[in-house]
Design a protein around this motif. Structure first.
Motif, short mmCIF file in Angstrom:
data_model
loop_
_atom_site.label_atom_id
_atom_site.label_comp_id
_atom_site.label_asym_id
_atom_site.label_seq_id
_atom_site.Cartn_x
_atom_site.Cartn_y
_atom_site.Cartn_z
N UNK B 66 26.44 -20.41 57.08
CA UNK B 66 27.39 -20.25 58.12
C UNK B 66 27.78 -18.94 58.25
N UNK B 67 27.56 -17.79 57.24
CA UNK B 67 28.24 -16.56 57.30
C UNK B 67 27.32 -15.62 58.19
N UNK B 68 25.94 -16.01 58.28
CA UNK B 68 25.18 -15.22 59.27
C UNK B 68 25.76 -15.51 60.77
N UNK B 69 26.12 -17.04 60.92
CA UNK B 69 26.62 -17.28 62.36
C UNK B 69 28.04 -16.50 62.45
N UNK B 70 28.80 -16.45 61.30
CA UNK B 70 30.10 -15.81 61.51
C UNK B 70 30.04 -14.34 61.95
N UNK B 71 28.97 -13.50 61.44
CA UNK B 71 28.77 -12.13 61.77
C UNK B 71 28.58 -12.08 63.39
N UNK B 72 27.78 -13.15 63.94
CA UNK B 72 27.58 -12.88 65.46
C UNK B 72 28.92 -13.36 65.84
N UNK B 73 29.63 -14.37 65.56
CA UNK B 73 30.58 -14.84 66.31
C UNK B 73 31.80 -14.01 66.28
N UNK B 74 31.79 -13.09 65.38
CA UNK B 74 32.96 -11.94 65.41
C UNK B 74 32.62 -11.10 66.78
N UNK B 75 31.37 -10.85 66.88
CA UNK B 75 31.14 -9.97 67.99
C UNK B 75 31.93 -10.76 69.41
N UNK B 76 31.46 -12.01 69.30
CA UNK B 76 31.84 -12.97 70.53
C UNK B 76 33.37 -12.64 70.80
N UNK B 77 34.18 -12.98 69.50
CA UNK B 77 35.70 -12.89 69.73
C UNK B 77 36.29 -11.47 69.88
N UNK B 264 33.83 -20.39 63.79
CA UNK B 264 35.12 -20.06 64.60
C UNK B 264 36.00 -20.14 63.56
N UNK B 265 36.43 -21.18 62.84
CA UNK B 265 37.47 -21.39 61.84
C UNK B 265 37.35 -20.15 60.91
N UNK B 266 36.32 -19.74 60.48
CA UNK B 266 36.35 -18.46 59.35
C UNK B 266 36.85 -17.28 60.19
N UNK B 267 36.36 -16.95 61.29
CA UNK B 267 36.66 -15.80 62.04
C UNK B 267 38.22 -15.69 62.39
N UNK B 268 38.62 -16.86 62.91
CA UNK B 268 39.89 -16.85 63.11
C UNK B 268 40.90 -16.77 61.99
N UNK B 269 40.50 -17.40 61.02
CA UNK B 269 41.60 -17.20 59.79
C UNK B 269 41.23 -15.89 59.15
N UNK B 270 40.25 -15.26 59.53
CA UNK B 270 40.02 -13.74 58.96
C UNK B 270 40.88 -12.88 59.69
N UNK B 271 41.42 -13.50 61.00
CA UNK B 271 42.45 -12.52 61.48
C UNK B 271 41.77 -11.69 62.50
#
Lengths: 500, 332
Positions: B66-77, B264-271
């Motif tokens: 999931x973490x690899x996806x999270x890195x990318x999703x961070x850019x999107x947000x 998305x959950x991880x990125x959002x919870x990460x603030x």
């Protein structure tokens, strides 16, 4: 001062302290019914804080407020509204997709339960607009109106609530001189109805024209309240800054060289047509006209923020094709936009990050931003433009308007442009910062830069520019030399009215 | 804050909240670290299995995918692109193609091609969002559905199995005692962090998310930057899907379902701010660690699945609400 029956507002000994800062100290401020009372002062002098106390947004740390002779305590803006105090803010706070009438009665729509009595609302709005002499159809969608008409709707909204006190915060900042005259007719009408009008403005000429009394604030203290008779702009400025500002518009003479930017018969298909002018090295070309005449649109198109459908742009004799701001920057053109908040600054970023934004690639190697170059640029800019506070790491939206503007100008000078287009560079900044910005512009042209300055303020145009192009309905006049210009002549060209 | 700072023509309407900002500021910076510690402490009390190397390694491995996806999703947000809902499709693309193409072109080319095609899906998303101006939710949902459809049609809707044991061994193996998947995740996270925080592309991403018009007027190629965030996410998801396929040695078209939600959950919870302009990869990963540990503890504690979903939902709403509140107070 005694509390007379005609005293609409009497604020006594108002202090407001924020952690570490005393924003207001022991301010006395009284306004009579049926007068226009101007409040002037530099940014940071305490005008906004005082008005926020008056409108219930801030509770004063100490002091008393009397409205119509009775002592009041306001905890929230709704309390102030209930007492008949209305604010008209600098920015338009209306809903673009509703009609004019719906905006005027927003929050107080006539009708019971859920059913609006639309006909009644339109009749009432028509009456209010007629009374103010504003030729606006109440059924029109608000978003279709020009900014100045929207401003009138904002005032009509306040007026329709039958207030006792109206506060206008920089109401003319988006109005041309012509529209300002119309606004003043409305203000005089409201004054004659017995409303107390508090008028906040940086434009001292207007203050002298409209106000009956003026209060000067400086560094959170009340300096003086006095009748407008017998005071002039220079005197007011002296009271505001506590020092003499010798020349409001200093134009340092620069040697004028060859033509740098030339636009020929450019059109965007809708908002301007056949606009031609050129700017030479060391020259300041003024671009003026009424709001909506197409001045900013011309600038935005030259900078690649919108498309040209016809015409050519040449820089240093070479024709350039500009479809994006980055192409404009490569061609040597920079643009300081009119809407500082919307287009000028990235609010969450520091001064440093904002300044280096257009030239990040030049500061980078293999994609990595050089930390030292980035920091050095910010430090240099902060020093050169005496940005206050002198801390590049400060978030840019925490600076005053004038300092934000200096940072935006610094951002563009870092790109080392040949031509700098400034769109209303001194709008909404205080007298001191304005003089500084004019000084910076003077230095730039002395260094051989070509400057295009858009401004609605005619004294500024006449004071700073070498030549002036006046726009009306998307068409531009021939460039006129300063020596052949007067405010009357510019107004005649801008409105299309024959000169007397 | 000085008076001058407050007079910015009404920009800062919320200056009356400045008083509590120090506490809020500390909470917004270190709050997640405390939360992670609290979950670990709780976990070690409720279950003796929690603090075993086996369990933690399991959490770490599943977190890495999931973490690899999270890195990318961070850019999107951060760029203000809301969310990329095509992740299930790009993961499926990565997983199915990297297994399915093995007999044809060999394991490594299959993996690279799979990731490349996932990137192509991201490019489509990016063009639609960045250049055409379609709402990201709609665009990525549409492109994702189409992409998944194509992948399903290509493999005939059946499960694809791996045919190269060596590649499976590599993906499931360890290097210096650390699972390869975890190492790959760490490298991608480091690269992502570097790009977002140190490179001009990252600065552009933050500026575009912070104020699109101002970034555009500052000669930032905003359309490309916005599109780029979706390409980055798709490439990351492609890699993630490829690794998932290799470790499982089988891939069905719906293999990536739910990963978009977890990321998305991880990125959002990460603030990281849902409206853009603020956030970093380490923050998002901290959010990921917290969510994964919490889920793990709930599983070990025997919390029923519906309740787990309930807890995660509350977390998201809480995090987004916190973002809104912090934004008002001008801390984030």
């Amino acid at each position: 001062m005694t509390v007379a029956a005609d005293c609409a507002l009497d604020m006594r000994g108002i202090s407001k302290t924020f952690p570490g800062v005393k924003a207001l100290s022991d301010v006395n401020f009284a306004v009579k019914f049926g007068t226009v009372h101007a409040v002037v002062g530099e940014n940071g002098a305490g005008k906004s804080t005082l008005m926020k106390v008056l409108n219930g947004s801030y509770a004063p740390t100490s002091g008393t407020i009397r409205v119509g002779g009775a002592e009041v305590r306001m905890r929230r803006p709704a309390d102030a509204q209930a007492l008949g105090i209305r604010m008209v803010h600098q920015e338009i706070n209306l809903v673009p997709d509703l009609s004019v009438a719906e905006n005027v009665y927003l929050g107080r729509m006539p009708g019971k339960w859920t059913f609006l009595r639309k006909g009644e609302m339109i009749r009432a709005a028509t009456a209010v607009l007629d009374e103010l002499g504003a030729a606006i159809d109440p059924r029109e969608r608000l978003g279709n109106l020009s900014i100045s008409q929207q401003q009138l709707v904002e005032i009509a909204k306040a007026y329709a609530a039958q207030p006792r006190i109206i506060v206008l915060d920089e109401p003319t900042s988006s109005l041309s001189e012509h529209e300002t005259a119309a606004l003043f007719r409305i203000l005089r009408k409201m004054r004659d109805d017995g409303i107390a009008i508090i008028y906040i403005s940086h434009r001292l000429k207007e203050v002298l024209e409209i106000a009956d009394e003026v209060t000067v604030l400086r560094d959170g203290s009340m300096i003086e309240t006095r009748p407008i008779e017998g005071i002039n702009a220079a005197h007011m400025i002296r009271l505001m800054v506590g020092r003499e500002v010798s020349n409001v518009f200093p134009k340092s003479p620069a040697e004028i060289g060859k033509s740098v930017l030339r636009v020929e018969r450019i059109s965007d298909g809708t908002r301007f047509r056949d606009v031609s002018f050129d700017v030479r090295a060391g020259e300041i070309l003024g671009l003026t006209g009424l709001v909506g005449a197409g001045r900013s649109e011309v600038a935005r198109a030259i900078f690649g923020l919108s498309r040209l459908v016809e015409g050519s742009v040449t820089v240093n004799g070479r024709e350039v094709s500009i479809n994006s701001p980055s192409q404009a920057v490569r061609a040597g053109i920079a643009y300081v936009p009119e809407d500082r908040k919307g287009d000028g600054v990235v609010p969450g970023m520091s001064i440093r990050e904002n300044i280096s934004l257009p030239i990040l690639r030049r500061l980078s190697r293999f994609g990595r931003i050089s930390r030292s170059a980035d920091h050095a640029l910010a430090a240099e800019s902060v020093k050169q433009f005496s940005i206050s506070p002198p801390d590049g790491e400060r978030r840019i939206n925490l600076l005053s308007g004038g300092n934000q503007q200096k940072a935006v100008i610094a951002k563009w000078l870092a790109a080392k442009p040949l031509v700098l287009i400034l769109d209303e560079p001194t709008r909404g900044v205080d007298v001191g910062a304005k003089a500084e910005i004019h000084h910076i512009i003077g230095q730039l042209v002395a260094g051989g830069m070509a400057v295009v300055m858009i401004s609605s303020e005619l004294p500024e145009i006449l004071g700073v520019c070498d030549r002036v192009v006046v726009m009306r309905d998307g068409h531009a006049s021939e460039p006129l030399l300063r020596s052949e210009l007067s405010e009357e002549r510019i107004m005649a060209l801008a409105t299309g009215e024959e000169m007397a | 804050m000085t008076e001058a700072a407050m007079e910015i023509g009404g920009v800062n309407r919320n200056d009356r909240f400045t008083r509590g900002s120090r506490l809020v500021g500390v909470l917004s910076k270190a709050g997640l670290a405390f939360a992670i510690l609290a979950v670990m402490l709780y976990g070690s009390f409720v279950s003796p299995a929690f603090f075993t190397s086996g369990n933690l390694l399991n959490v770490l491995t599943s977190m890495s995918i999931v973490g690899i996806v999270v890195v990318g999703m961070t850019f999107v947000l951060v760029v203000g692109g809301l969310a990329d809902l095509s992740v299930p499709a790009t993961i499926a693309c990565g997983a199915i193609l990297s297994l399915g193409l093995q007999p044809v072109i060999g394991p490594l080319p299959a993996f690279v091609l799979a990731v490349g095609l996932a990137g192509l899906i991201g490019l489509l998303n990016g063009v639609l969002v960045g250049y055409v101006g379609i709402n990201p939710i709609i665009a990525t949902l549409g492109i994702g559905t189409i992409g998944l459809g194509i992948v399903q049609a290509a493999v005939g809707g059946v499960i694809v199995y791996g045919s190269n044991p060596a590649s499976a061994e590599f993906a499931k193996g360890r290097l210096f005692g650390i699972p390869v998947v975890v190492l790959i995740f760490l490298v991608i996270a480091l690269v992502g962090h570097f790009v977002l925080s140190r490179s001009f592309w990252g600065r552009w991403t933050l500026a575009t998310g912070g104020n699109y018009s101002a970034a555009e007027a500052s000669a930032v190629p905003v359309q490309a930057v916005k599109a780029g965030a979706f390409v980055i996410t798709a490439l990351a998801s492609g890699i993630s899907g490829g690794l998932l396929g290799l470790t499982l040695q089988s891939a069905r078209p719906l293999i990536g379902g739910g990963y978009e939600f977890s990321a998305i959950t991880a990125v959002v919870v990460g603030g990281v701010s849902i409206v853009g302009g603020f956030g970093s990869v380490p923050r998002a990963i901290a959010g990921l660690i917290f969510v994964q540990l919490l889920t793990n503890v709930m599983v070990l504690d025997g919390v029923r699945t519906p309740i787990q979903g309930f807890v995660l939902g509350i977390l998201i709403v809480g995090a987004v609400g916190m973002d809104a509140a912090l934004r008002k107070r001008g801390v984030s």
